[in-house]
Each structure stands twice: as structure tokens, then as C-alpha cells.
Design an enzyme around this catalytic site. Sequence first.
Site, PDB file in Angstrom:
ATOM      1  CG  HIS A 249      10.761  -1.196  -0.895  1.00  7.83           C
ATOM      2  ND1 HIS A 249      11.459  -0.210  -0.113  1.00  7.83           N
ATOM      3  CD2 HIS A 249       9.567  -0.521  -1.300  1.00  7.83           C
ATOM      4  CE1 HIS A 249      10.948   0.594   0.092  1.00  7.83           C
ATOM      5  NE2 HIS A 249       9.684   0.806  -0.629  1.00  7.83           N
ATOM      6  CG  LEU A 336      -3.312  25.867  -1.071  1.00 10.57           C
ATOM      7  CD1 LEU A 336      -4.482  25.232  -2.027  1.00 10.57           C
ATOM      8  CD2 LEU A 336      -3.860  25.815   0.341  1.00 10.57           C
ATOM      9  N   PRO A 338       1.978  21.349  -2.256  1.00  6.26           N
ATOM     10  CG  PRO A 338       3.905  21.323  -3.541  1.00  6.26           C
ATOM     11  CD  PRO A 338       3.383  22.060  -2.150  1.00  6.26           C
TER      12      PRO A 338
END
Length: 502
Positions: A249, A336, A338
Site C-alpha cells: 500500500h 440519494l 449510493p
Amino acid sequence: MEKQVLGSSEERTFQYQDSLPSLPVPPLDESLSKYLDAVKPFLNEEEYQRTEDIVKKFENGIGKELHQKLLERAKMRRNWLEDWWLNVAYLDLRISTQIHCNMGGPGPYIEHCWPPKEGTQINRACVNIWHTLKYWELLRVQLTYIQKRCYSEPDGPGLAVLTSNERTKWAELREYLIRLDAKNLALLEKIQRSLFVVGLDDSSPRATPEDYTELTRLGLAGDPTVRWGDKSYNSIFFSNGTCSAFCDHSPFDAMALITMLSYAEKKIIENEGKWKGSDNVRDIPLPEELVFTMDQKIINEIGCTKELYYKKVSDLQLVSYAFTSFGKALIRKKKLHPDTFVQLALQLAYYKCHGRPGCCYETAMTRRFYHGRTETIRPCTVEAVEWCKSMLDPSESNYQRLQLMHKAFAKHNKMRKECENGKGFDRHLLGLLLIAQEQGLPVPELYGDKAFTASGGGGNFVLSTSLTGYTRFSGSALPMVEHGYGFFYSIRDDRYSIVIEN
């Protein structure tokens, strides 16, 4: 995206970075105001008053001085956070980053061209890598050769498992290997210079479009001898043709990889999962086996590291399921967002399970800025908690619940936009702390306050979450704390694909 990827051979990866704006330093008063708002759900009235006093003292005292020094740093650097973040978030950690920090995720190809099937490992690995590198003929010969060699000879000692060790230990063993034989340095550098690692794993994980659990688990915490833990990208293909990515990462975030994987998937679908190029194969050198010089100390360390690795990952609980009752299409029809829908559902689930708010980290991308990476969204807001309480209170009307839900949605959407535009507060507070440390100053009281840790500061978020995009690709990484959860999800028109780790 295809035009962007293939449009010009003259373009380079970071060619347009200089045209991006520098990462801003938010105003101190705004960051502290947002911090106070974020810690409210975790404090009683008396505790909050104490924290408010500490923040005011910080703002009018040492905080003002540190902020000015941070502004001076930002004048000298296009991204004032970049070097700090790489070190503090990743390189300074001494735990095994392969286990605790690396990210992984299954390839979704079983949903179209590539259902699990024994005997397809090499062919699929080649096609996948071809669409990554457009170099398929070379890879087919080389991977077939490697597979035959591996099956015809005894298992090697598994040197790669050492990369899963605690980082100082692996660094010491790496230096020991180099001192043992100078040739070992050349071999290590070949691995380091390579674009990525291809792992051929003998496991055959079960996987369906609704259940990626076994494949995701083996991708994230499978055989440590067939992956290189501190390589930025490992492409792992299993015996039944399923596959997974596994990545260090430190150098990049998941969305950079998903962009590339989505392009490769598009090409795989266009070609029906088959090789449709020339069958002519150039006469090329066979792959070189990297044979390290080892002694009994290294052999013993490999055995101990392998035992420790499997002991640690045995504690991992992981599920990867698809919620298929509805997806983005329906949520959008209701006007809305998601992603906010998932975050509020997660807050409600945690509140129902534990009876208290759950301090939560959500990734916001700041790639619109020069060398930008991430900022922290804190989804556990006062508004979210009030809505959770109403959902569990049988005396509340549905009308009142709906009103509270819309307030929680609005708050989260506002935070997301602010964080993506460089107006979050977590990285700002980190910068102020690091300035104090560099100057040899005492750690300000704000960072030792109960509110700081209880709300997730200092890497103490109980819920570590990230949206992996609006594609078929999902991902996973371990929770930030032992008693916490990792929650990663992708959103599609007809489903939410979710990975939960504990």
C-alpha cells in the site's frame, strides 16, 4: 479511458502533475471546528466541555505557532504532506505490513468470461497480463516453462515468506542475505526493478458472483511463499484460473490499480476471455531461476516466519458477499448518494450490534492536487448517531426518521466534498503534530486528550472503510485496530459487493 491509456506513446505517468494545484493547508479555525464536531458523538457533556477548552487553548497558543510553520513548509513544497504521509502511514511502521497494511482483491472475471476451471491458470494469467502489457507471446512461453519447472522439482525453501516479517526483522535478514553472498543483492534488485510479480498458486478457491469469500481470503492472506510482500503489485493466479491482486500500500492507493485492472477487464471481455492474436512465438531466452545463496540461519528464519505468518492470519475472519436486492440504480432514483447510503447503513449496523457509535474512517481521494493521495472522512457524525437512535426507538415516527436520515445524508455529502477539495482536518492535525515533533516541542495537549483517541485519531478508528469504485473490482485490507472491522465495498447498478474483515 482507452484513449487516455493508449493515446500517445509520448505521454508519461506524471506528465500532467505540474498542472495540478498544490495541496492547500486549511484555515486553523475551520479544522478545529470540524474536529470538535467529529468528537461530539463519543463524549458526554462534561468531557466535551473539557475538550472544547483544550482546543481553544491550542488554537490561541501553540496551535497558532505550529500552523504558521506548516504554512511556511507549504510555500516550499507543492504537497506539504507527501513525504510525511509515506513515512508516517507506511514506512515507519515496524509491524508486518504484508499482513497489516497491504491490500488485495479478487478478479471479477468469474462473472463473465472465466468461471473457475482447472487447467486454465497459465492461459488466463497470460491473457490478463497481455492486456496489461500487450506482451502475451513472451509471457505464455515463460509462464509455461516456470510452471513445468515448479512441478518437476521439489519445493524451494520459500524465501519470499521473509517479506511477510516484521519490517525491521526483514530489513536485517535482507542485509544478512547480501553479506552472505554479493550475488544475492543482484537477485533482490532484479525483483525490485521488475514491473510486478506474477504468482502461480496451487490452491483452487471457490468463488461465485455472490460469494468471493475464499478467493478474497487467499488473495489477502494466502501462501506467503508465492508473493513478494513489499512489491507494489502481485498478480496471483490460482490453479482453477481465478485470480487476485496483492499490493504493497505504501506507494499508491487502490483506485490507481483499479483503473488499470478495469482497462484489462474491458479488453478481456471484448476478446471473450481468449487469446485472439498471433500464434507465432518469437525465439526468446527462457526465464532465469533466481537461486539465492542461503545458510542454515536463513533456512531456520524462513521456517519461523512461515509459522508466525500462519498463526497471525489464522485469527482473520473475512467474508465477501454481494448484496443483490438493489444497487446504485435504485438509490439514485431516490435521489440519494449510493456511497453515503452504505456509510449510514454501516453506522446503523454497528450501533445495533454494539449499542454505541463507531468511530469510522472513510477514504477521500485528493488526487486533484499535486501528488495528492487521501484525506479522512469521518462518517460517525452527530447527525448519523441521531438517525441511528431514531431507527432503534419504536416510539419514533417514520416521518421523523426520514427527516433525520436526510440530515445525516446532507452532512456526509458535505464532508466528502470538503475532504476531496483539501478541506478535511485529519491530515492538517497530523501536519501540526509532525511540525511539533520536528521542532522538538512537547506534544500538544490536544493529541493526548481522550477525545482524540476515542474519535479515531492516531489511527484508532474501529471502522476502517473504503469505496473501491463503481466497477466489478472489490478489495480488502485488515482493520486498523485489533477490535475493529475492515469494510470495503464496490457499488454497481444492481448490487453492492462487500468485504468485511475482523
